[in-house]
Structures are given as C-alpha cells and as structure tokens.
Write a protein that holds these residues in place. Structure first.
Motif, PDB file in Angstrom:
ATOM      1  N   LEU A  60       1.467  11.929  -0.503  1.00  0.00           N
ATOM      2  CA  LEU A  60       0.085  11.473  -0.385  1.00  0.00           C
ATOM      3  C   LEU A  60      -0.795  12.111  -1.459  1.00  0.00           C
ATOM      4  O   LEU A  60      -1.688  11.463  -2.008  1.00  0.00           O
ATOM      5  CB  LEU A  60      -0.452  11.793   1.010  1.00  0.00           C
ATOM      6  CG  LEU A  60       0.156  10.968   2.158  1.00  0.00           C
ATOM      7  CD1 LEU A  60      -0.331  11.465   3.499  1.00  0.00           C
ATOM      8  CD2 LEU A  60      -0.156   9.485   1.979  1.00  0.00           C
TER       9      LEU A  60
ATOM     10  N   SER B  70       0.418   4.384   0.111  1.00  0.00           N
ATOM     11  CA  SER B  70       0.116   5.432   1.097  1.00  0.00           C
ATOM     12  C   SER B  70       0.696   5.063   2.459  1.00  0.00           C
ATOM     13  O   SER B  70       1.227   5.922   3.180  1.00  0.00           O
ATOM     14  CB  SER B  70      -1.397   5.648   1.201  1.00  0.00           C
ATOM     15  OG  SER B  70      -1.917   6.134  -0.022  1.00  0.00           O
ATOM     16  N   GLU B  71       0.634   3.766   2.812  1.00  0.00           N
ATOM     17  CA  GLU B  71       1.208   3.325   4.076  1.00  0.00           C
ATOM     18  C   GLU B  71       2.727   3.445   4.045  1.00  0.00           C
ATOM     19  O   GLU B  71       3.353   3.803   5.050  1.00  0.00           O
ATOM     20  CB  GLU B  71       0.800   1.880   4.369  1.00  0.00           C
ATOM     21  CG  GLU B  71      -0.662   1.706   4.733  1.00  0.00           C
ATOM     22  CD  GLU B  71      -1.003   0.274   5.072  1.00  0.00           C
ATOM     23  OE1 GLU B  71      -0.063  -0.562   5.140  1.00  0.00           O
ATOM     24  OE2 GLU B  71      -2.193  -0.021   5.270  1.00  0.00           O
ATOM     25  N   VAL B  72       3.330   3.128   2.898  1.00  0.00           N
ATOM     26  CA  VAL B  72       4.784   3.269   2.756  1.00  0.00           C
ATOM     27  C   VAL B  72       5.193   4.714   3.013  1.00  0.00           C
ATOM     28  O   VAL B  72       6.169   4.988   3.725  1.00  0.00           O
ATOM     29  CB  VAL B  72       5.231   2.831   1.343  1.00  0.00           C
ATOM     30  CG1 VAL B  72       6.705   3.194   1.113  1.00  0.00           C
ATOM     31  CG2 VAL B  72       5.037   1.333   1.162  1.00  0.00           C
TER      32      VAL B  72
ATOM     33  N   LYS C 118       8.965   4.919   4.938  1.00  0.00           N
ATOM     34  CA  LYS C 118       9.796   3.860   4.369  1.00  0.00           C
ATOM     35  C   LYS C 118      10.149   4.106   2.901  1.00  0.00           C
ATOM     36  O   LYS C 118      10.636   3.207   2.218  1.00  0.00           O
ATOM     37  CB  LYS C 118       9.080   2.507   4.498  1.00  0.00           C
ATOM     38  CG  LYS C 118       8.878   2.056   5.937  1.00  0.00           C
ATOM     39  CD  LYS C 118       8.172   0.713   5.999  1.00  0.00           C
ATOM     40  CE  LYS C 118       7.991   0.255   7.440  1.00  0.00           C
ATOM     41  NZ  LYS C 118       7.282  -1.064   7.517  1.00  0.00           N
ATOM     42  N   THR C 119       9.930   5.329   2.433  1.00  0.00           N
ATOM     43  CA  THR C 119      10.143   5.610   1.015  1.00  0.00           C
ATOM     44  C   THR C 119      11.598   5.429   0.605  1.00  0.00           C
ATOM     45  O   THR C 119      11.904   4.741  -0.381  1.00  0.00           O
ATOM     46  CB  THR C 119       9.696   7.048   0.681  1.00  0.00           C
ATOM     47  OG1 THR C 119       8.326   7.205   1.059  1.00  0.00           O
ATOM     48  CG2 THR C 119       9.836   7.323  -0.802  1.00  0.00           C
TER      49      THR C 119
ATOM     50  N   ARG D  98       3.434   7.155   4.645  1.00  0.00           N
ATOM     51  CA  ARG D  98       3.138   7.574   6.027  1.00  0.00           C
ATOM     52  C   ARG D  98       4.120   6.972   7.026  1.00  0.00           C
ATOM     53  O   ARG D  98       4.469   7.616   8.021  1.00  0.00           O
ATOM     54  CB  ARG D  98       1.703   7.182   6.398  1.00  0.00           C
ATOM     55  CG  ARG D  98       0.644   8.112   5.827  1.00  0.00           C
ATOM     56  CD  ARG D  98      -0.700   7.867   6.501  1.00  0.00           C
ATOM     57  NE  ARG D  98      -1.226   6.553   6.148  1.00  0.00           N
ATOM     58  CZ  ARG D  98      -2.104   6.335   5.165  1.00  0.00           C
ATOM     59  NH1 ARG D  98      -2.543   7.349   4.449  1.00  0.00           N
ATOM     60  NH2 ARG D  98      -2.542   5.125   4.913  1.00  0.00           N
ATOM     61  N   ASP D  99       4.581   5.747   6.757  1.00  0.00           N
ATOM     62  CA  ASP D  99       5.497   5.080   7.690  1.00  0.00           C
ATOM     63  C   ASP D  99       6.947   5.515   7.497  1.00  0.00           C
ATOM     64  O   ASP D  99       7.846   5.030   8.190  1.00  0.00           O
ATOM     65  CB  ASP D  99       5.410   3.556   7.524  1.00  0.00           C
ATOM     66  CG  ASP D  99       4.061   3.010   7.958  1.00  0.00           C
ATOM     67  OD1 ASP D  99       3.331   3.747   8.659  1.00  0.00           O
ATOM     68  OD2 ASP D  99       3.729   1.873   7.589  1.00  0.00           O
TER      69      ASP D  99
ATOM     70  N   ASN E 112       0.864  -1.170   0.000  1.00  0.00           N
ATOM     71  CA  ASN E 112       0.000   0.000   0.000  1.00  0.00           C
ATOM     72  C   ASN E 112       0.905   1.225   0.000  1.00  0.00           C
ATOM     73  O   ASN E 112       1.567   1.513   0.995  1.00  0.00           O
ATOM     74  CB  ASN E 112      -0.904  -0.009   1.233  1.00  0.00           C
ATOM     75  CG  ASN E 112      -1.895   1.141   1.228  1.00  0.00           C
ATOM     76  OD1 ASN E 112      -1.555   2.281   0.906  1.00  0.00           O
ATOM     77  ND2 ASN E 112      -3.127   0.842   1.586  1.00  0.00           N
TER      78      ASN E 112
END
Length: 419
Positions: free
Chosen positions: A358, A100-102, A107-108, A104-105, A98
C-alpha cells in the motif's frame, strides 16, 4: 432404358464399375484439416464434435473455422469461463483494476500468476503471428456467423487456480512460483510452430500427460482432470442436436473418458476452505514466538530480553527490507518493510506485504498507461520492473516472502535462548 442405366453401361464399357467410380470420387475428396484433431461422439440423435486445439496456433484457428462452417452446429462450446471470455473481448480490463484493492484483498500472487502464464503464451504467440486464445475468439465469431448458441463451458479460472494452489505442498508452491516467474526471463528456446502442432497429436498427448501427472500429480488433478469432467458435463447439457466444442488438445482424452458420466459442476467449483490445521498454522508462529520470549525471559531472569528482541527484530527487518529492495521497492517502502515486518509477523491477519504494498502503490502511483501496457511489459523481467503496476505487485510478493523468511529465522534464533 433410363439415363442412369445408360451411364452405368458406358462406365462398364470403359472398365469402371459404379462401386469403383464412387470409391475413386471419395478418395479424390480431400479430408478436412480438422478431421485428425477432432473426436466425434454420437448419442442417439445428438452429435458432438470435440476439436482439440493449441492456444497459440494459426492452424487451430483455421481448423475451428473449417469445422463450424462445415457442420453448422446448433451450439458452439468454448473452453472459456466468463472471466477469461471478458479478458479476451475487453482489452481495457486492466484500466478498471484498483491496485490498492488487489493488495488489500490478497489477490497479488493470483494476479502475478495470471500475468506470468499469459506472458509466456503471448511471447510465443507474437513469434508465430497469432494472438493467444485466437482460436477461441474464432469459435465465438463463427458461432455468430452461423447463428449458433454460444456456451462458455470452462470452470471459473479463479476456482481452478485456487483449487490447484490449495492442493500443493509448500515446496510445490515454491517450485511452481519459480517456474512461473522464470517464464518472464529471457533465454532458452520457445517452441516452434511445427512443435506446437506436434503437441496436438493424439498419440503423443497421453505420454506427455503421464509424465506430467508423475512429476506434479497435485497440479494435474484440479488443473486438468476436474476440468475434463466439468466441461464434458457442460457439453452434454448444451442445447441442440449438433454441438461443436473447442477445447485444448490436452483435454480431449480425459473428456472422452468422462463421456456420459456427468459431474456435479457446483461441487467442482467450490473454493476449498482452509482446514483446521491450516487455520491453526497461522497462529502457531505467533504463539511459538510468545512462548520463546516467555521461557527465555523466565530462564534468564529477564537479563536476555534485549538479546531476544534483537534476535527477533534483526532477521525480520533485514530480510523483509532486502527482498523489498530486490523487488524494486521505493526507499520508503524498504524502510516500511524494515519497521513493519517484526510487528506484522506476530499478526497473521496483516501480512507485511500488504503494508509495504500500500505504501509502494501510494508512492509509485500506477497510471492508466501502465495498465494499458501490462500485456506488453510482462513479457520480460525488465518490463515488469519498468511498469509501475506490475512493479508494485512484485514488491508486495517480494516483501511477503522476505518477511516470512525473516520470521522463521528469527524464531530459530529465539529457540537458542531456551535450548
């Protein structure tokens, strides 16, 4: 007279002694191909076979199969952690991400680093006709064929990368990211199959690792030395009397050095916590900005407030928007970066890249097809831009860097009002 005695007399009559005959038989038996790439350790009743491989080598695949088929070990150890193992066996893993989760967390950058490193290996692998990590998968299959236990002995890849990243200075981080992103660019000559095989030669590796440790000692420690200790400890605790371990050739010397020394693998897997200075550094910039505004306002009796706001907002907005555009951001993402950067730079808990990313993800909407094509597309910079999934990641990274550049330039401009 026995049959053996008769044969011995016949041999002597022909001028061949039994010892010479046995020697000739041994000389005629070809040495297995894996013999010069493996280290054999005997510890009482236990025998360890450590085979050094290259991750994009057809010969390594043959060596792995040959060694395991010949030894018939009780346990086969492979230089994989659970995440990397799943990455090799689960070809649909990208579909489950996901984006968006990457973002927000946070982890990009971690994900981009993985993709860049994988792209380089995959490009060479395609040139040589072998899938990266094929020798590890061959070890897994060979273990199943001979009924051996399979042990994943490597440290979790996230722990390795995070410990390596934490060990780098800001300049080293910039250098490393430049090198990794450069691996996506065409140009230069990839190593040939002969050169890859040459890299596995034991006498050449110490010299290469010495050069590497001199150039980037902060990388070699967590990336190689710690894993040497981690994996050797795991091998020595593997069940069975005969154990085959398949590891990258660069690890052999270090693992041999750590034989019998043990290791606290739990401690080596800990993610370094930010130090007091690192935590404070996040708030230093906002505090310096507020201090510059306060002192400048006081000195100039409020007359310079508009100029100070201009000095802070302009570089923040321009650099974030510019880098977002270079990263291939949508026009609305560029506008978002232009507006958000002066605000997010005052809040270390909300990087501009998260906000821009996002927005970009909602506009770009990566598809399942994009996820399926990641491995193919990351092999070129054009492919990274074309693939909506990786393009979003690139926009996040670019806008984050742009915002940081603008913030420090803006701070320098503000300082001129109180000089």
């Amino acid at each position: 007279m026995t049959k053996n005695d008769t044969e011995e007399i016949e041999n002597e009559a022909e001028g061949l002694s039994p010892d010479l005959l046995e020697s000739e038989e041994n000389e005629s038996a070809p040495e297995p191909l894996w013999a010069d790439k493996a280290k054999i350790i005997r510890d009482g009743d236990r025998v360890y076979y450590l085979l050094g491989t290259a991750h994009v080598s057809r010969q390594s695949v043959k060596d792995v199969r040959g060694l395991i088929d010949e030894v018939q070990p009780d346990t086969v150890c492979v230089e994989l952690c659970e995440a990397r193992y799943q990455g090799l066996v689960d070809r649909d893993r990208w579909k489950k991400l996901n984006i968006s989760e990457v973002i927000r967390d946070g982890k990009t950058l971690f994900l981009l680093a993985n993709l860049a490193l994988g792209a380089f290996q995959r490009r060479i692998g395609e040139k040589l006709g072998v899938e990266p990590g094929a020798e590890m998968m061959e070890a897994v299959r060979a273990a199943e064929d001979c009924g051996a236990n399979l042990e994943l002995i490597d440290r979790d890849v996230q722990a390795t990368l995070k410990r390596t990243w934490a060990n780098l200075s800001l300049w080293n981080k910039a250098q490393l990211m430049t090198v990794m992103m450069g691996s996506l660019l065409p140009g230069g000559e990839d190593p040939t199959e002969a050169q890859i095989e040459e890299l596995k030669e034991h006498e050449k590796l110490p010299e290469m690792l010495t050069i590497f440790s001199q150039e980037m000692p902060q990388v070699k420690g967590p990336l190689i030395d710690e894993r040497d200790r981690f994996m050797m400890s795991a091998i020595e605790e593997a069940p069975g009397e005969k154990v085959v371990a398949v590891v990258g050739a660069a690890h052999l010397a270090g693992m041999m050095h750590n034989q019998g020394q043990g290791a606290d693998r739990e401690a080596l897997s800990e993610i370094p916590k930010p130090g007091t200075w690192s935590k404070a550094l996040k708030w230093i910039l906002p505090l310096l900005i507020l201090a510059a505004f306060s002192v400048g306002y006081y000195r100039h009796q409020g007359e310079s407030l508009d100029d100070m706001l201009f000095a802070w907002i302009l570089p923040n907005s321009i650099f974030c928007a510019l880098l977002t555009a270079i990263g291939g951001g949508h026009i609305l993402s560029i506008i978002t970066g232009f507006i958000a950067s002066p605000i997010t730079s005052m809040n270390p808990l909300l990087p501009a890249g998260v906000v821009v990313g996002l927005v970009e993800a909602s506009l770009r909407k990566p598809t399942v097809e994009d996820a399926e094509n990641i491995n193919r597309d990351v092999q070129s910079l054009g492919g990274v831009y074309q693939n909506r999934f990786t393009r979003v990641l690139l926009v996040v990274a670019a806008s984050t860097v742009g915002s940081a550049m603008g913030a420090w330039i803006g701070l320098g401009w503000l300082a001129s009002f109180i000089a």
